[in-house]
Write a protein that holds these residues in place. Structure first.
Motif, short mmCIF file in Angstrom:
data_model
loop_
_atom_site.label_atom_id
_atom_site.label_comp_id
_atom_site.label_asym_id
_atom_site.label_seq_id
_atom_site.Cartn_x
_atom_site.Cartn_y
_atom_site.Cartn_z
N THR A 10 0.82 -1.21 0.00
CA THR A 10 0.00 0.00 0.00
C THR A 10 0.85 1.26 0.00
O THR A 10 0.61 2.18 -0.78
CB THR A 10 -0.94 0.01 1.22
OG1 THR A 10 -1.74 -1.18 1.21
CG2 THR A 10 -1.84 1.24 1.19
N ASN A 11 1.83 1.32 0.88
CA ASN A 11 2.70 2.49 1.01
C ASN A 11 4.16 2.11 0.88
O ASN A 11 4.56 0.99 1.21
CB ASN A 11 2.49 3.18 2.37
CG ASN A 11 1.13 3.82 2.49
OD1 ASN A 11 0.64 4.45 1.56
ND2 ASN A 11 0.49 3.65 3.63
N THR A 29 2.54 6.67 -1.81
CA THR A 29 1.70 5.56 -2.24
C THR A 29 2.48 4.62 -3.17
O THR A 29 3.19 5.07 -4.07
CB THR A 29 0.46 6.08 -2.98
OG1 THR A 29 -0.27 6.93 -2.11
CG2 THR A 29 -0.44 4.93 -3.43
N THR A 30 2.36 3.33 -2.93
CA THR A 30 2.96 2.35 -3.84
C THR A 30 2.04 2.19 -5.05
O THR A 30 0.88 1.81 -4.91
CB THR A 30 3.12 0.99 -3.13
OG1 THR A 30 3.96 1.14 -1.98
CG2 THR A 30 3.75 -0.03 -4.07
N ASP A 31 2.56 2.52 -6.21
CA ASP A 31 1.75 2.53 -7.43
C ASP A 31 2.56 1.94 -8.58
O ASP A 31 3.57 2.51 -9.01
CB ASP A 31 1.32 3.97 -7.76
CG ASP A 31 0.40 4.05 -8.96
OD1 ASP A 31 0.20 3.03 -9.64
OD2 ASP A 31 -0.11 5.16 -9.23
#
Length: 243
Positions: A10-11, A29-31
């Motif tokens: 998530t992060n 944010t992990t994207d």
């Protein structure tokens, strides 16, 4: 200073540390759709916001549970600092033996949790890391990583409850004042918080039986503040809550 990056589902947590102190901790944010340049801009902005001179960064290390983004983050850090980060994995020399059926299957987040906690706290120990998933890893009295468990995190459980039921709303995660809820929201919060708390306490009891002696219990991770206060384990004399 070492640039330490912990990439979760998530992060992604970015921090600056040395042997004496932690200089900053920030989250992005992990994207998986972001490029190396976009992550580089985020890292550069964080350093500037925290008044960190890039020249003061002597090394970098990445712990990741999102393999598709590993090369992206490694490249991003190199763009900003000129340094290629060390990637935590089963082959990295940590001084800790991993006594698992397949040591390569152990998540890098669990490895760094176990190594860090072992340097700071008495053995044996249990490290509870509460994020998207909740993991509990165990280090025996000899300093060996001997295993653990993985279960759904608090917010995963809460989101699943809300999304799979027609009449239950999406709510914030807060510790209720009492177990017996007087309205739907408090009932949901009590179920998620106290249900997880009692589950973790029960697992700790079972692990203690297998270890044969009381362990040190260390709680960390994004959601640890939500569960640590009411958790019976964090009130024992052998426990260090929320590192």
């Amino acid at each position: 200073m070492i640039l330490a990056i912990d990439m979760g589902n998530t992060n992604t947590v970015i921090g600056g540390i040395d042997e004496k102190k932690t200089y900053f901790i920030e989250r992005v944010t992990t994207d998986q759709n972001r490029t190396a340049t976009e992550y580089a801009v985020s890292i550069k902005n964080i350093l500037e916001m925290c008044d960190i001179d890039v020249a003061d960064i002597e090394g970098a290390i990445l712990s990741s549970v999102v393999p598709p983004l590993n090369s992206v983050i490694l490249t991003a850090v190199e763009k900003v600092t000129g340094l290629r980060p060390l990637l935590v994995g089963s082959g990295i020399k940590t001084g800790m033996n991993i006594l698992m059926d397949n040591p390569k299957s152990v998540g890098s987040d669990q490895i760094v949790d176990a190594v860090a906690a072992s340097h700071e706290h008495p053995l044996p120990l249990i490290v509870i890391d509460m994020g998207t998933a909740t993991t509990m890893c165990v280090v025996d009295k000899h300093g060996n990583y001997i295993g653990g468990i993985i279960l759904p995190g608090l917010k995963v459980s809460l989101d699943s409850l809300s999304s799979k039921t027609a009449q239950l709303p999406y709510i914030s995660l807060e510790v209720p004042d009492r177990v017996i809820g007087k309205n739907t929201i408090d009932c949901m919060r009590a179920g998620i918080i106290f249900g997880n708390v009692d589950m973790i306490d029960g697992i700790i009891d079972r692990m203690e039986q297998e270890l044969g002696q009381p362990p040190t219990v260390v709680a960390t991770g994004r959601d640890s503040p939500a569960s640590s206060p009411p958790c019976a384990a964090t009130k024992s004399s052998a426990t260090t809550p929320c590192c």
